[in-house]
Design a protein around this motif. Sequence first.
Motif, PDB file in Angstrom:
ATOM      1  N   GLY A  34       0.824  -1.198   0.000  1.00 41.11           N
ATOM      2  CA  GLY A  34       0.000   0.000   0.000  1.00 41.11           C
ATOM      3  C   GLY A  34       0.856   1.245   0.000  1.00 41.11           C
ATOM      4  O   GLY A  34       2.060   1.209  -0.296  1.00 41.11           O
ATOM      5  N   SER A  35       0.261   2.350   0.370  1.00 41.08           N
ATOM      6  CA  SER A  35       0.989   3.616   0.438  1.00 41.08           C
ATOM      7  C   SER A  35       1.709   3.730   1.777  1.00 41.08           C
ATOM      8  O   SER A  35       1.459   2.971   2.715  1.00 41.08           O
ATOM      9  N   ARG A  36       2.598   4.695   1.857  1.00 40.91           N
ATOM     10  CA  ARG A  36       3.315   4.956   3.106  1.00 40.91           C
ATOM     11  C   ARG A  36       2.327   5.252   4.246  1.00 40.91           C
ATOM     12  O   ARG A  36       2.497   4.773   5.373  1.00 40.91           O
ATOM     13  N   LYS A  37       1.287   6.023   3.948  1.00 40.92           N
ATOM     14  CA  LYS A  37       0.292   6.382   4.956  1.00 40.92           C
ATOM     15  C   LYS A  37      -0.477   5.151   5.429  1.00 40.92           C
ATOM     16  O   LYS A  37      -0.735   4.993   6.614  1.00 40.92           O
ATOM     17  N   GLN A  38      -0.842   4.265   4.491  1.00 39.47           N
ATOM     18  CA  GLN A  38      -1.572   3.062   4.865  1.00 39.47           C
ATOM     19  C   GLN A  38      -0.723   2.123   5.713  1.00 39.47           C
ATOM     20  O   GLN A  38      -1.234   1.438   6.595  1.00 39.47           O
ATOM     21  N   ALA A  39       0.574   2.097   5.462  1.00 43.62           N
ATOM     22  CA  ALA A  39       1.454   1.195   6.196  1.00 43.62           C
ATOM     23  C   ALA A  39       1.602   1.600   7.649  1.00 43.62           C
ATOM     24  O   ALA A  39       1.748   0.747   8.531  1.00 43.62           O
ATOM     25  N   GLY A  40       1.553   2.890   7.939  1.00 39.48           N
ATOM     26  CA  GLY A  40       1.692   3.342   9.316  1.00 39.48           C
ATOM     27  C   GLY A  40       3.124   3.721   9.653  1.00 39.48           C
ATOM     28  O   GLY A  40       4.082   3.308   8.985  1.00 39.48           O
ATOM     29  N   GLU A  46       2.710   3.064  -4.287  1.00 37.99           N
ATOM     30  CA  GLU A  46       2.539   1.947  -3.362  1.00 37.99           C
ATOM     31  C   GLU A  46       3.795   1.089  -3.358  1.00 37.99           C
ATOM     32  O   GLU A  46       4.515   1.031  -4.341  1.00 37.99           O
ATOM     33  N   ALA A  47       4.039   0.424  -2.228  1.00 36.67           N
ATOM     34  CA  ALA A  47       5.197  -0.452  -2.109  1.00 36.67           C
ATOM     35  C   ALA A  47       4.906  -1.495  -1.034  1.00 36.67           C
ATOM     36  O   ALA A  47       3.776  -1.588  -0.537  1.00 36.67           O
ATOM     37  N   TYR A  48       5.930  -2.254  -0.673  1.00 38.74           N
ATOM     38  CA  TYR A  48       5.777  -3.270   0.371  1.00 38.74           C
ATOM     39  C   TYR A  48       6.459  -2.775   1.643  1.00 38.74           C
ATOM     40  O   TYR A  48       7.549  -2.200   1.604  1.00 38.74           O
TER      41      TYR A  48
END
Length: 279
Positions: free
Chosen positions: A148-154, A255-257
């Motif tokens: 997901g995005s950096r924001k979604q990852a937390g 998005e990334a992992y």
Amino acid sequence: MASALPPLNWFRAFEAAARHLSFTAAGNEIGMTQSAVSQQIKALETKLGVPLFERKARGLALTDDGRRLLPQVDAALDTLTAATRSFIPDQPKKLLTISVSVSVLQWVIGPTLPAFRAKHPDITLRFIGAIWPDEFSRSLADVIISFGSRKQAGSNAALLGSDKLTALAPRDMISSLDTCPVIGTVGISGGWSKWMAATGISCADPTIYVDSYGAALDLASNGNGICLVNETLAQHAVRSGSVELVSPITIDANEAYFVETNPASQDAETFRKWLESTV
């Protein structure tokens, strides 16, 4: 008559929400989103014909009907737990639960996992696969490898590998990029037009669509066309010779992992360090 019974998941959602008086906390416990818990409880209320919760500004409160139903649901769930316990083998002492992007499991973890298992034979691994950000189970996992995005990852999650996209092609298609099939990945920002602008290479419009980078790479590895995927996934595929890099030029992805671990678990930290050493 059995078909008249509401699904068991509705009762599980109700029991957890009643105990926490929070749909969010209930979802964290049972591995569901807050929205899914709310929807299941609404479905149960509709089925029973009564409201079970009062929705208040600062949380939830059980209605009289909810308070009347709760002990019966508790008793039923306890009975089911006791009835199934004897059929479930004891959990190993060192069980590491990993909630992981299916793409990472397939293309990053899978090819190198034998090395980890040889070095840590005492750790039993349980993988819970997911694709989209709201599918990752955060309450049950010791390691979370999400997409997901950096924001979604937390804020507690670290980037795993690369946040760049690279194009890969089967060996027999590398010389005919302008006519070979193109694989698109839906639901993910960035794409072929951005890559073509950066590289100056022209390709046809996608004629195959999938919902993850891992699936796109799998199709490309089997000769179905060229794919544009996260650079982290490409390493094993390129080393194995199933695909080749189309160009050394990569493009940024939104998005990334990302990887996050339970700080109380030493095995989780061991797994994270090994994983990061492979990408």
